[in-house]
Design an enzyme around this catalytic site. Structure first.
Site, PDB file in Angstrom:
ATOM      1  N   GLU A   1      -6.722   5.018   7.374  1.00 58.24           N
ATOM      2  CA  GLU A   1      -6.468   6.489   7.159  1.00 58.24           C
ATOM      3  C   GLU A   1      -7.921   7.153   6.339  1.00 58.24           C
ATOM      4  O   GLU A   1      -8.249   8.198   6.632  1.00 58.24           O
ATOM      5  CB  GLU A   1      -5.193   6.605   6.256  1.00 58.24           C
ATOM      6  CG  GLU A   1      -3.879   6.642   7.310  1.00 58.24           C
ATOM      7  CD  GLU A   1      -2.897   5.697   6.460  1.00 58.24           C
ATOM      8  OE1 GLU A   1      -2.480   5.806   5.265  1.00 58.24           O
ATOM      9  OE2 GLU A   1      -2.061   5.410   7.212  1.00 58.24           O
TER      10      GLU A   1
ATOM     11  N   SER B   1       3.320  -1.635  10.406  1.00 61.56           N
ATOM     12  CA  SER B   1       4.606  -1.905  10.828  1.00 61.56           C
ATOM     13  C   SER B   1       5.472  -3.233  10.370  1.00 61.56           C
ATOM     14  O   SER B   1       6.297  -3.673  11.134  1.00 61.56           O
ATOM     15  CB  SER B   1       5.085  -1.352  12.136  1.00 61.56           C
ATOM     16  OG  SER B   1       4.664   0.141  12.278  1.00 61.56           O
TER      17      SER B   1
ATOM     18  N   GLY C   1       2.417   2.540  10.723  1.00 62.45           N
ATOM     19  CA  GLY C   1       3.446   3.598  10.499  1.00 62.45           C
ATOM     20  C   GLY C   1       4.021   4.160  11.883  1.00 62.45           C
ATOM     21  O   GLY C   1       4.520   5.258  11.851  1.00 62.45           O
TER      22      GLY C   1
ATOM     23  N   GLY D   1       2.860  -0.977   4.405  1.00 58.84           N
ATOM     24  CA  GLY D   1       2.918   0.416   4.180  1.00 58.84           C
ATOM     25  C   GLY D   1       4.312   0.802   3.533  1.00 58.84           C
ATOM     26  O   GLY D   1       4.863   0.580   2.568  1.00 58.84           O
ATOM     27  N   GLY D   2       4.966   1.496   4.754  1.00 60.08           N
ATOM     28  CA  GLY D   2       6.344   1.944   4.670  1.00 60.08           C
ATOM     29  C   GLY D   2       7.359   1.287   3.766  1.00 60.08           C
ATOM     30  O   GLY D   2       7.938   1.492   3.061  1.00 60.08           O
TER      31      GLY D   2
ATOM     32  N   ASN E   1       1.023  -1.167  -0.011  1.00 65.36           N
ATOM     33  CA  ASN E   1       0.074   0.000   0.041  1.00 65.36           C
ATOM     34  C   ASN E   1       1.015   1.281   0.014  1.00 65.36           C
ATOM     35  O   ASN E   1       1.449   1.691   1.127  1.00 65.36           O
ATOM     36  CB  ASN E   1      -0.829   0.165   1.368  1.00 65.36           C
ATOM     37  CG  ASN E   1      -1.632   1.292   1.422  1.00 65.36           C
ATOM     38  OD1 ASN E   1      -1.773   2.077   0.334  1.00 65.36           O
ATOM     39  ND2 ASN E   1      -2.329   1.233   2.651  1.00 65.36           N
ATOM     40  N   TRP E   2       1.141   1.944  -1.219  1.00 64.50           N
ATOM     41  CA  TRP E   2       2.169   2.747  -1.324  1.00 64.50           C
ATOM     42  C   TRP E   2       1.485   4.176  -0.749  1.00 64.50           C
ATOM     43  O   TRP E   2       2.321   5.055  -0.492  1.00 64.50           O
ATOM     44  CB  TRP E   2       2.280   3.115  -2.794  1.00 64.50           C
ATOM     45  CG  TRP E   2       3.052   2.056  -3.364  1.00 64.50           C
ATOM     46  CD1 TRP E   2       3.554   0.690  -2.900  1.00 64.50           C
ATOM     47  CD2 TRP E   2       3.670   1.694  -4.847  1.00 64.50           C
ATOM     48  NE1 TRP E   2       4.194  -0.171  -3.695  1.00 64.50           N
ATOM     49  CE2 TRP E   2       3.993   0.583  -4.900  1.00 64.50           C
ATOM     50  CE3 TRP E   2       3.640   2.638  -6.033  1.00 64.50           C
ATOM     51  CZ2 TRP E   2       4.712   0.255  -6.093  1.00 64.50           C
ATOM     52  CZ3 TRP E   2       4.077   2.244  -7.053  1.00 64.50           C
ATOM     53  CH2 TRP E   2       4.730   1.291  -7.160  1.00 64.50           C
ATOM     54  N   LYS E   3       0.216   4.427  -0.451  1.00 63.56           N
ATOM     55  CA  LYS E   3      -0.391   5.525   0.152  1.00 63.56           C
ATOM     56  C   LYS E   3       0.021   6.601  -0.743  1.00 63.56           C
ATOM     57  O   LYS E   3       0.180   6.465  -1.997  1.00 63.56           O
ATOM     58  CB  LYS E   3       0.009   5.673   1.512  1.00 63.56           C
ATOM     59  CG  LYS E   3      -0.172   4.501   2.435  1.00 63.56           C
ATOM     60  CD  LYS E   3       0.231   4.794   3.872  1.00 63.56           C
ATOM     61  CE  LYS E   3      -0.094   3.508   4.447  1.00 63.56           C
ATOM     62  NZ  LYS E   3      -0.200   3.553   6.130  1.00 63.56           N
TER      63      LYS E   3
ATOM     64  N   GLU F   1      -5.704  -4.490  10.454  1.00 56.67           N
ATOM     65  CA  GLU F   1      -4.487  -3.448  10.622  1.00 56.67           C
ATOM     66  C   GLU F   1      -4.810  -2.854  12.102  1.00 56.67           C
ATOM     67  O   GLU F   1      -5.546  -1.896  11.882  1.00 56.67           O
ATOM     68  CB  GLU F   1      -4.449  -2.643   9.573  1.00 56.67           C
ATOM     69  CG  GLU F   1      -4.217  -3.303   8.263  1.00 56.67           C
ATOM     70  CD  GLU F   1      -3.637  -2.402   7.268  1.00 56.67           C
ATOM     71  OE1 GLU F   1      -2.575  -2.380   6.931  1.00 56.67           O
ATOM     72  OE2 GLU F   1      -4.208  -1.131   7.090  1.00 56.67           O
TER      73      GLU F   1
ATOM     74  N   HIS G   1      -9.485   1.382   4.602  1.00 56.36           N
ATOM     75  CA  HIS G   1      -8.386   1.589   5.301  1.00 56.36           C
ATOM     76  C   HIS G   1      -8.232   2.591   6.138  1.00 56.36           C
ATOM     77  O   HIS G   1      -9.273   3.449   6.280  1.00 56.36           O
ATOM     78  CB  HIS G   1      -6.991   2.210   4.396  1.00 56.36           C
ATOM     79  CG  HIS G   1      -5.656   2.162   5.129  1.00 56.36           C
ATOM     80  ND1 HIS G   1      -5.408   3.225   5.758  1.00 56.36           N
ATOM     81  CD2 HIS G   1      -4.642   1.193   5.005  1.00 56.36           C
ATOM     82  CE1 HIS G   1      -4.374   2.694   6.459  1.00 56.36           C
ATOM     83  NE2 HIS G   1      -3.745   1.862   5.859  1.00 56.36           N
TER      84      HIS G   1
HETATM   85  P1  PGA Z   1       2.692   0.479   7.489  1.00 55.05           P
HETATM   86  O1  PGA Z   1       1.257   0.947   6.897  1.00 55.05           O
HETATM   87  O2  PGA Z   1       3.159  -1.097   7.087  1.00 55.05           O
HETATM   88  O3  PGA Z   1       3.600   1.613   7.089  1.00 55.05           O
HETATM   89  O4  PGA Z   1       2.497   0.586   9.045  1.00 55.05           O
HETATM   90  C1  PGA Z   1       0.491  -0.360   6.693  1.00 55.05           C
HETATM   91  C2  PGA Z   1      -0.768  -0.064   6.179  1.00 55.05           C
HETATM   92  O5  PGA Z   1      -1.261   1.270   6.433  1.00 55.05           O
HETATM   93  O6  PGA Z   1      -1.429  -0.457   5.267  1.00 55.05           O
END
Ligand code: PGA
Length: 253
Positions: free
Chosen positions: A97, A212, A173, A233-234, A9-11, A167, A95
Site C-alpha cells: 500500500e 488474506s 485484503g 491485516g484484516g 498490521n492494523w493499517k 505478500e 508494504h
Molecule cells: P490482509 O492484509 O490480511 O488484510 O490481506 C495483509 C497485509 O496487508 O499486511
C-alpha cells in the site's frame, strides 16, 4: 528451527476504545501461545497506548512506516528514534500500500530498511507481485528486484536483522489467499536467492506470508517449510481471529 512471527498490521484502523478492547483480547489469549512470537503494528497515534497496555507482556509492537530522515522540517513524518522512544521493536517497510498509494520505490524502501536497522529497529520488509505481474510470469523477477535493492544498499548480512514478508498484492485484503503451494514456491525462491550469498542468513531469516490469512487457512500455510508466520491485516483486528492464526503458527512448531 526458526520461531514464527505473527504480526498484526492494523493499517489505518482503530480508536482508543477499540484498541483497548483488541489488546485486552489478545492479552487474554496470549498465555496459550508459547512457541510463536506475536507482535502488533498499530497506527502511529496508538503506539503510546499499545506501549502502556502491553507493558509486562511478551508482545512487542512496531510501526507501519517510518521516515528516512532523523528530524527536522518533514511535516507529517515520524522518525525511527521516535518509534524507539515509544518502545517499538519492529517497523514495517515497503508494504504494497505504501508502494502503490504513496509511490515508494525500491530505492526508498531500501533506505527505510537501512534507517530502521541503523536505529536498532527490526524492519519487516514487504515484497510481492501484483496480479498482472503474476499473470505475466514475472513474480520471481519482481520479488528478486525488491529484495536485491536492500541487499545492494545494506549487504546480505543486514537481512539477518530484519524479517521478510512475502505478500502477493492480489491476495491483500481481497479474501483471495495464495495457496500454500504458491506461497511456499515464492518463499523457497526468496530463501534460495539469499542462500546463494549467505547460507547462514538464509537459514535463520524469518519469511512471513501475508495476504488474506485467516484462522481457517493459517495452519496449512504455516505447515510449509519456508513459511515462518504471517503479516496479518484484516484478521488482526479481531482478537479471536488473530489468536486463531497465532495458535496455528504455534502448533506448526
Ligand atoms: P490482509 O492484509 O490480511 O488484510 O490481506 C495483509 C497485509 O496487508 O499486511
Amino acid at each position: 528451527m526458526r520461531q514464527p512471527l505473527v504480526a498484526g498490521n492494523w493499517k489505518m484502523n482503530g480508536s482508543v476504545g477499540s484498541v483497548r478492547e483488541l489488546l485486552a483480547g489478545i492479552k487474554a489469549g496470549i498465555g496459550a501461545i508459547d512457541k510463536c512470537e506475536v507482535a502488533v503494528c498499530p497506527p502511529y497515534i496508538f503506539i503510546p497506548q499499545a506501549q502502556t497496555e502491553l507493558a509486562g507482556t511478551p508482545i512487542p509492537w512496531g510501526g507501519q512506516n517510518l521516515s528516512t530522515e532523523t528530524s527536522g522540517a518533514f511535516t507529517g513524518e515520524v522518525a525511527a528514534s521516535m518509534l524507539l522512544d515509544f518502545g517499538c521493536t519492529y517497523v514495517i517497510v515497503g508494504h504494497s500500500e505504501r508502494r502503490t498509494l504513496y509511490g515508494e520505490d525500491d530505492a526508498l524502501v531500501a533506505k527505510k530498511f537501512a534507517v530502521a536497522r541503523a536505529a536498532g529497529l527490526k524492519p519487516i520488509l514487504c515484497v510481492g507481485e501484483t496480479l498482472d505481474e503474476r499473470e505475466k510470469g514475472v513474480t520471481e523477477e519482481v520479488v528478486a528486484r525488491q529484495l536485491d535493492a536492500v541487499i545492494k544498499l545494506e549487504g546480505i548480512k543486514a537481512l539477518a536483522d530484519g524479517v521478510i514478508a512475502y505478500e502477493p498484492v492480489w491476495a491483500i485484503g481481497t479474501g483471495k489467499t495464495a495457496t500454500p503451494e504458491q506461497a511456499q514456491e515464492v518463499h523457497a525462491f526468496i530463501r534460495g536467492r539469499i542462500k546463494t550469498r549467505d547460507a547462514g542468513v538464509a537459514e535463520k531469516l524469518r519469511i512471513q506470508y501475508g495476504g488474506s490469512m485467516k484462522p481457517d487457512n493459517a495452519a496449512e500455510l504455516m505447515a510449509k517449510p519456508d513459511i515462518d508466520g504471517g503479516l496479518i491485516g484484516g484478521a488482526s483486528l479481531k482478537a479471536k481471529d488473530f489468536l486463531g492464526i497465532c495458535k496455528a503458527a504455534n502448533d506448526s512448531v
